[in-house]
Enzyme design. Structure first.
Site, PDB file in Angstrom:
ATOM      1  N   TRP A  21      13.583  56.885  82.386  1.00 29.75           N
ATOM      2  CA  TRP A  21      12.275  56.761  81.718  1.00 29.75           C
ATOM      3  C   TRP A  21      11.908  55.333  81.358  1.00 29.75           C
ATOM      4  O   TRP A  21      10.747  54.979  81.308  1.00 29.75           O
ATOM      5  CB  TRP A  21      12.233  57.632  80.451  1.00 29.75           C
ATOM      6  N   TRP A  23       4.570  63.440  75.353  1.00 32.76           N
ATOM      7  CA  TRP A  23       5.023  63.400  73.952  1.00 32.76           C
ATOM      8  C   TRP A  23       3.805  63.664  73.079  1.00 32.76           C
ATOM      9  O   TRP A  23       2.700  63.220  73.401  1.00 32.76           O
ATOM     10  CB  TRP A  23       5.642  62.035  73.643  1.00 32.76           C
ATOM     11  N   ASP A  45      18.660  59.636  74.471  1.00 31.77           N
ATOM     12  CA  ASP A  45      17.843  58.416  74.356  1.00 31.77           C
ATOM     13  C   ASP A  45      17.806  57.910  72.917  1.00 31.77           C
ATOM     14  O   ASP A  45      18.065  58.657  71.973  1.00 31.77           O
ATOM     15  CB  ASP A  45      16.409  58.698  74.835  1.00 31.77           C
ATOM     16  N   GLU A  46      17.455  56.647  72.784  1.00 35.41           N
ATOM     17  CA  GLU A  46      17.088  56.023  71.517  1.00 35.41           C
ATOM     18  C   GLU A  46      17.985  56.447  70.349  1.00 35.41           C
ATOM     19  O   GLU A  46      17.523  57.015  69.371  1.00 35.41           O
ATOM     20  CB  GLU A  46      15.625  56.361  71.190  1.00 35.41           C
ATOM     21  N   ASP A  97       1.112  60.395  77.617  1.00 30.80           N
ATOM     22  CA  ASP A  97       0.627  60.198  76.234  1.00 30.80           C
ATOM     23  C   ASP A  97      -0.056  58.834  76.094  1.00 30.80           C
ATOM     24  O   ASP A  97      -0.625  58.547  75.048  1.00 30.80           O
ATOM     25  CB  ASP A  97       1.752  60.354  75.199  1.00 30.80           C
ATOM     26  N   TYR A 148       4.038  58.527  81.794  1.00 27.09           N
ATOM     27  CA  TYR A 148       3.861  58.871  80.383  1.00 27.09           C
ATOM     28  C   TYR A 148       2.391  59.189  80.102  1.00 27.09           C
ATOM     29  O   TYR A 148       1.565  58.308  79.870  1.00 27.09           O
ATOM     30  CB  TYR A 148       4.405  57.748  79.493  1.00 27.09           C
TER      31      TYR A 148
END
Ligand code: ACM
Ligand code: ZN
Length: 766
Positions: free
Chosen positions: A383, A457, A316-317, A410, A408
């Site tokens: 995701w 996260w 990812d990213e 978080d 998620y």
């Protein structure tokens, strides 16, 4: 006579069949019977069929949670009888019944036996007897995962054991262990010791939210790592509890910790530190062969530690700026006829996949691995939404759904100002309970969806207690949507009732932190002739919401006599009511006091929300918006700017009105012509969230709402983030125009886009 007796039993059982059990996640089929098993704190298990370590685990947890003594016995003397059968449809399914003579479990596999014990453990309500029950149970999805980021913050093996106990209790079967990221490398790799001597430690950690200005750091060495032996111990600990650990080694992005240890693996080869802040970083693993060989070596050691079929390789990213400018990356592209850096990433992942496959394992990666073409055997963890997962399923690849919008944990679970700092976003319990991993997928592709996963996260979760607060009770909702088929599931209100009855007392007794945000009452605002009517309503059955005023300064009570009088007469509702009302009068001064909204059940306090209320002349006076607020940020509608609740900084979401236009205009009607001398309008400046301070505010006044007169230009106090007007005025109407930048300037976050304008509250005083 006998026939008659049997008939009664069946009738009673079916009458009670609709009841929900104490077991979370809700079993597929539950029937209560009139039988009862009395065991007086002593149970004997046919231990010949149970592996020793599993027996010890069950014995310990029965003892710890319920003070029930479990002893190993022969099949003949056991009052928990086990029978292995091959007829259960799913490998994880089981049947459990409690009769007058004891407990019987039918199981098909180790996994199914674990699940049966987890259910039994949640059936006990006391140490002496169990109500008769017949359970037949099987999961809706084969993959039921929980992810935990141990890079941004580090958790000890003992803490992770406690975490695994809790996810096993809810019949999750996968722990996705996020072991590497920019902020710390957490797994010992013998061939590359600097990964943990250097890569596991950062010199500083960001204080507060990522978008907060000015940026501040705590300058303290932070880190830690797991030795291979420790990892193996945790794998075994989880295995005993029916959980498989899937390790994640991030590549090619989120690599700064590894690159701090081995800078020669980056494109620039510059020595950079392990990162102490959050976000996405440009320096990633270079795509050159040397780096890929390093990663294959790392994966060889990881594969030797972790027996899971699937190995997570991140993906990812991963920004492409370094690759675009790197001669080594260019050479890889030329050699392999790759036309874009997306194709280069795909080439990178395919190369890694080939290696992992050669060891008999499968890779899984975040949905960015679809870009530039999916590796032939890769599984996809979706995701960014469900779309990536759907695209992968259509290519006949297996998928785990973890869309941010449902998974998620978080994100904030409440918009209340008392919520601890989080990354942002809003994911209340009810939304998690609506998650469906196969939503929007054509029937023929549904079989590629293995299941779903909650992701946690930990940028803003430095302790296990903070982790627990974010997990519970949202993880219970996640367990139920992954285990229990939709038509067998409880309604959301029934689910919350079950939490209050069975789960919150359990977490309390185990000293596990959890959130009661789901019990938050609604605070409704309406205008009345006299001022602002406030109503607190509990949405939980059999509970009562009440409003209490708290004056830190007793002198204020004398200054606000009308508030006091109305509170005690109007707030006096009978115990059966679930709501309570309070009338607040507009006052010529700006005075603040606290208001507590409590939810109680038979006198027991379940939840308290505290609000700071500021009174003023515009309190409860309606606003007409010529520029309407965005629907995501328009709490309390036309009273949003005059509800007495002043938006807090840092903002947590729901008190602020958010506008997407660069010019915002609205009108206030005070009801009658009045004299006033001060107007204050609060705004937000949070560039990280594309919310920018407005540049100007224009205030006009009118006696009739038709002819407008400009006031002097309000002062812009950029420090306190308020516009102030001080001028003696007499008017009934105000027209306010707030002007922001047309576009976010170059070099600022969100450059080129229209900035958000966030406003609250409009305060008018004598
Ligand atoms: C992710 O949240 N970057 C997978
Ligand atoms: Zn490179």
């Amino acid at each position: 006579m006998k026939f008659f007796f049997v008939l009664i039993l069946i009738v009673s059982a079916s009458q009670l069949a609709a009841q929900h059990s104490s077991i979370f996640p809700q079993p597929t089929n539950v029937e209560y019977t009139t039988e009862q098993f009395v065991f007086n704190g002593q149970l004997a298990l046919d231990s010949t069929k149970v592996p020793k370590k599993l027996f010890e685990y069950i014995q310990k947890s029965f003892g710890r949670i319920h003070a029930i003594h479990l002893e190993a016995s022969s099949a003949k003397n056991a009052n928990i009888q086990l029978q292995q059968v091959n007829t259960l449809v799913y490998t994880e399914g089981y049947q459990l019944s409690v009769t007058n003579s004891g407990i019987e479990i039918q199981y098909s596999s180790y996994q199914s036996l674990c699940n049966a014990f987890q259910s039994l453990n949640q059936l006990f309500q006391n140490q002496t007897k169990l109500a008769g029950i017949r359970i037949s149970d099987q999961p809706a999805f084969a993959y039921r995962g929980v992810h935990l980021d141990c890079s941004r913050h580090f958790f000890t093996i003992a803490e992770l054991e406690g975490f695994i106990d809790q996810i096993a209790r809810l019949k999750f079967n996968k722990f996705h262990w996020h072991l590497t990221d920019d902020q710390g490398w957490r797994i010992e790799i013998k061939k590359y010791p600097k990964l943990t001597t250097i890569g596991a430690w950062r010199d500083s950690t960001l204080i507060g939210h990522f978008s907060k200005q000015p940026i501040e750091y705590e300058h303290q060495k932070y880190g830690g790592f797991y030795t291979q032996e420790e990892a193996k111990e945790l794998i075994e600990y989880a295995r005993i509890r029916g959980i498989e650990i899937i390790p994640e080694i991030e590549m090619p992005g989120h690599a700064r910790a590894a690159l701090a240890a081995y800078p020669e693996l980056s494109c620039t080869e510059k020595q950079l530190p392990v990162v102490g802040t959050w976000g996405v970083f440009d320096d990633v693993f270079c795509s050159q062969e040397k780096t890929r060989t390093f990663l294959k070596d790392v994966l060889d050691e990881v594969i030797a530690i972790f027996p899971s079929q699937v190995i997570h390789i991140g993906g990812d990213e991963s920004p492409k700026v370094r690759w675009e400018a790197c001669p080594k990356c260019k050479a890889v592209m030329n050699e392999n006829q790759l036309h874009s850096t997306h194709e280069l990433q795909s080439f990178f992942i395919r190369d890694i996949e080939k290696h992992v496959n050669s060891k008999g394992r499968t890779i899984i990666g975040w949905d960015e691995i679809l870009e530039g073409g999916l590796a032939p055997n890769a599984q996809v963890m979706s995701w960014q939404g469900m779309e990536g997962g759907i695209a992968a399923a259509k290519q006949k690849h297996q998928v785990v759904m973890t869309p941010t919008s449902y998974c998620y944990l978080d994100y904030y679970q409440s918009g209340h100002p008392s919520e601890p700092l989080a990354i942002g976003g809003y994911l209340p319990l009810e939304k998690v309970y609506q998650f469906d991993p196969t939503k929007g997928i054509e029937n023929e592709y549904k079989r590629y969806i293995l299941g779903g996963q909650a992701n946690l996260w930990t940028e803003y979760l430095p302790t296990m207690s903070a982790v627990q607060y974010n997990l519970f009770p949202r993880l219970l909702a996640m367990s139920e949507v992954l285990w229990t088929k939709e038509d067998q599931r409880k309604s959301y209100p029934e689910f919350v009732q079950g939490l209050i009855k069975y789960q919150f007392p359990y977490y309390d007794s185990m000293n596990i932190n959890f959130s009661t945000a789901c019990l938050e009452p609604k605070l409704l605002f309406s205008k009345s002739e006299k001022g602002l009517m406030l109503e607190a309503v509990s949405n939980i059955e059999h509970t009562k919401a009440s409003i209490e005023l708290i004056f830190e300064n007793p002198a204020l009570i004398c200054e606000l006599p009308l508030i006091k009088a109305e509170t005690f007469s109007i707030g006096d509702y009978p115990d059966t009511s679930n709501h309570s009302k309070l009338l607040l009068y507009p006052l010529p001064i700006s005075a603040s006091f606290d208001l507590e909204v409590k939810v109680t059940k038979k006198g027991d306090l379940l939840r308290v929300n505290k609000y700071e209320i500021t009174t003023h002349l515009a309190l409860g006076k309606p606003i007409t918006f010529d520029t309407p607020p965005n629907e995501k940020y328009n709490a309390n509608g036309d009273l949003g700017l005059t509800d007495g609740i002043v938006g807090k900084k840092p903002w947590k979401g729901n008190q602020w009105l958010g506008f997407t236009e660069d010019t915002v205009r609205f009108r206030l009607d005070l009801g009658k012509k009045i004299k006033f001398g001060h107007v204050k309008l609060g705004y937000l400046n949070d560039p990280g969230s594309w919310i920018y301070a407005p540049e100007k505010c224009v205030i006009e006044v009118s006696k009739n709402g038709r002819k407008w007169k400009k006031t002097t230009v309000p002062d812009n106090d950029t420090l306190s983030e308020n516009f102030y007007l001080h001028e003696k005025l007499k008017a009934r109407h105000l027209r306010i125009t707030v002007i922001n930048k047309e576009k976010i300037p170059e070099g600022m976050t969100g450059a080129g886009f229209t900035p958000w304008t966030f406003l609250n509250e409009l305060i008018i005083t004598r």
